[in-house]
Structures are given as structure tokens and as C-alpha cells.
Scaffold this active site. Structure first.
Site, mmCIF file in Angstrom:
data_model
loop_
_atom_site.group_PDB
_atom_site.id
_atom_site.type_symbol
_atom_site.label_atom_id
_atom_site.label_comp_id
_atom_site.label_asym_id
_atom_site.label_seq_id
_atom_site.Cartn_x
_atom_site.Cartn_y
_atom_site.Cartn_z
ATOM 1 N N SER A 107 -13.427 -7.672 7.399
ATOM 2 C CA SER A 107 -13.291 -6.800 6.232
ATOM 3 C C SER A 107 -12.900 -7.499 4.936
ATOM 4 C CB SER A 107 -12.277 -5.689 6.522
ATOM 5 O OG SER A 107 -10.988 -6.215 6.735
ATOM 6 N N LYS A 133 -5.071 0.474 4.064
ATOM 7 C CA LYS A 133 -5.306 -0.633 3.130
ATOM 8 C C LYS A 133 -5.064 -0.220 1.685
ATOM 9 C CE LYS A 133 -8.323 -3.235 6.178
ATOM 10 N NZ LYS A 133 -9.646 -3.826 6.450
#
EC number: 3.4.21.53
Length: 350
Positions: free
Chosen positions: A245, A290
Site C-alpha cells: 500500500s 490510515k
């Protein structure tokens, strides 16, 4: 003791019993929480996150932070009470443990796969960044996979660069298979490789071919692939991180390091997203955690993969602008708006 008092006592005892049971009864769940963020333009444990050798680099400012999620271990037995607490907390996600650690894989195997995805994401980020900067990237044939219980098992390894087969240099993947199948099963084939564990050296490996089960052709148990060959060295110094990611943020950090000017204009930008060689940005897991991590670190903008936008917008941290990106070009354009304050950002919508 009155009936009312007795009822209260019994209810209290039942509540205590249930609370104790909730504390000690485990459930098959794990927890995601906001993890550390790292500025790809900065340092990590005394080294630059992105280190370039033998090429011109330029000063950078601001932040281009990659974000992470902390995950409970496979061996963690979550108490029922812990699951209830996690479900009501804003900064935690309780998910089935099987979605984090498949039943047929050990925790070590999952960690190894995550590490390989992280390494792969770095290579894709380099290719995408070099493509954006117009820097040519050559290709080299590499061993992508070695099958079990085959002649190549333990002799050749994933990541070994194939320099030649039977004395003939190879330039594309198909040449490897063609060279092997020219032999009859039981004949030997010679490989010269640049080993993954000792780059810059050469190793000669001679293997005896066997017949493939499906069609009888000669095989040794390897799957060739292609590895980019960069004109100069770009190293990403980051440990204890897994998964693909961070690809987008690595690509942006590399571009900012190798090009004059300043992508961020001194602003604090964080983000996430996978990336491929062509610069396409893909969705990731744990986006809500996140965005929370980014906000806590001080970010004002968060580059969000288009496929994660709706989810991220549902629980957007106050004061954090979620910017939708689908490609590396989108991210570059967004940074142009952020750095100058001119233009319009495409923000994520629920």
C-alpha cells in the site's frame, strides 16, 4: 432482605458474572489500529528513506507520508469484552481473524508474503516514477518462482537473474522456456545466474530436466519473469513494514527527490495506494485507520485511492482533506493544487 433488594443483588451478581465471562471468553477476531506514518522525503532510523546513488538529486520540503495499520498477532486471543470495546471505538476496527491470517497459513508465512509485496511495491514505484520522469528503464529476465520437489528446488531461487541458458544470453522470458524444452527429459541444462542473495556475482548451475506431467515437455521447475534494470541505484530504507500500500507515496517521494522544484510546497501530505508500472493507483485495506494515523501525524491532505474514497469519507477525521486519485498523474496534479493553492481538488465523497 426485601424482594427488591434481593432482585438488585441477583442482577448485580449476574452482571459481574457476565463481565468476568466477557473478560475471559475469547472470540476469533483481530483488531486494526492506526499505525506509524513515515515521511518518504525524510529520514528513518538515521538514513534517508529514499537514497539515490550516482544521480542528481534536489532538495525537498514538506511531507509525503506513507501510512500504516497496526494489526494484532495471529496468536492473540481477543476477549469478548475487548471485541465490544473495539466495535464502539472510533480508532479501531475489529475484523475476523481469518481475514488477517488465513487458516491455511502460519503467521510467519503471512509476514513473508507481506514482506514480498512490500518489496514488489518498491520496484513498481521506481518504474512508475522513472516513467513519469522520462528516465529509461531496461528489463532483465529473473526467476519469479521455483516449484517444490523439482530439479531447480534449492539450486535456483526466486529473484535470481538469469544471464544465460546453455551459454546463450537471454533477453526475454520466452527464451528461457525455449532453451529448456530443446532438451529431452533426463538431459542437463546449464544456467548462469546473478544470485538474489549475492548481487554482482555469477553462479553456474547445471540441472537435469524432467518431463512435465501435463504434456511431457522438459522442465526444471522454474517460472521466469521480468525485473526492471535501473540506470542508477534507488534504495528505500524502511523496516518492519509489509504489504503493497505504500507504492504511491514511494513513487511521489522518488519523483520529488529526482526532480527540481518542490512537489508539496512545504505542505503536510499523507496518503496510501498500490501502484503498478504504468502508474495506476489501486485500493488498499484499513483506509479508515490510515486516515486517523495521518491526521494524528499532522497531515492536512490525504491522497486516497478512488476505490477507497467512499469508505474513507464515511469517517473522515476533522480537518483532513481526502483527495481522490486514480493514477500517479492524478496525484501529481493534486500536489500542484496543494502546493500552489491554485485550482480545485477532487475530494472523496460518501
Amino acid at each position: 432482605m426485601s424482594r427488591r433488594t434481593a432482585t438488585l443483588v441477583v442482577s448485580g451478581l449476574m452482571f459481574i458474572a457476565l463481565a468476568i465471562a466477557a473478560m475471559f471468553t475469547s472470540v476469533p477476531y483481530g483488531e486494526l489500529t492506526p499505525g506509524p506514518t513515515v515521511n518518504t522525503l525524510g529520514d528513518y532510523r538515521g538514513k534517508p528513506v529514499i537514497e539515490v546513488e550516482d544521480a542528481q538529486t534536489y532538495p525537498t520540503s514538506g511531507h509525503l507520508n506513507m501510512t500504516t495499520v497496526s494489526v494484532t498477532s495471529k496468536g492473540y486471543d481477543m476477549p469478548l469484552l475487548g471485541a465490544f470495546v473495539g466495535w464502539v471505538k472510533d480508532d479501531a476496527d475489529v475484523v475476523k481473524k481469518s481475514s488477517l491470517y488465513p487458516d491455511d497459513k502460519t503467521e510467519k508465512q503471512v509476514e513473508q508474503e507481506n514482506a514480498e509485496e512490500f518489496t514488489s511495491s518498491q520496484e513498481h514505484a521506481k518504474v512508475a516514477a522513472f516513467e513519469k520522469l522520462g528516465i529509461p528503464v531496461d528489463k532483465q529476465v529473473v526467476i519469479a518462482k521455483v516449484s517444490k520437489d523439482m530439479p531447480a528446488t534449492g539450486q535456483l531461487h526466486a529473484g535470481d537473474i538469469i544471464l544465460s541458458v546453455d551459454g546463450t544470453p537471454v533477453r526475454v522470458e520466452d527464451e528461457v522456456g525455449a532453451a529448456i524444452t530443446r532438451h529431452k527429459p533426463g538431459e542437463t541444462v546449464e544456467f548462469v545466474v546473478d544470485p538474489a542473495d549475492a548481487r554482482g556475482t555469477q553462479r553456474t548451475v547445471t540441472l537435469t530436466t524432467v518431463a512435465a506431467e501435463d504434456d511431457g515437455r522438459s522442465v526444471v521447475g522454474i517460472t521466469p519473469g521480468v525485473l526492471p534494470k535501473f540506470p542508477f541505484k534507488v534504495t528505500i530504507h524502511l523496516e518492519d513494514v509489509g504489504g503493497p500500500s505504500a507504492g504511491l507515496m514511494f513513487a511521489l517521494g522518488i519523483i520529488d527527490t529526482l526532480s527540481p522544484g518542490d512537489l508539496t510546497g512545504g505542505k503536510f501530505v499523507a496518503g496510501t495506494g498500490t501502484i503498478d508500472d504504468k502508474g495506476s493507483v489501486g485500493p488498499i485495506g484499513g483506509v479508515t485507520m490510515k486516515t486517523i494515523a495521518a491526521k494524528r501525524a499532522g497531515a492536512k491532505y490525504f491522497l486516497t485511492p478512488k476505490g477507497n474514497c467512499a469508505e474513507a469519507a464515511k469517517d473522515k477525521p476533522s480537518g483532513l482533506t481526502l483527495v481522490q486519485v486514480d493514477t500517479l498523474d492524478d496525484a501529481m496534479a493534486a500536489l500542484g493544487v496543494i502546493s500552489t493553492g491554485q485550482g480545485t481538488l477532487t475530494e472523496c465523497q460518501k
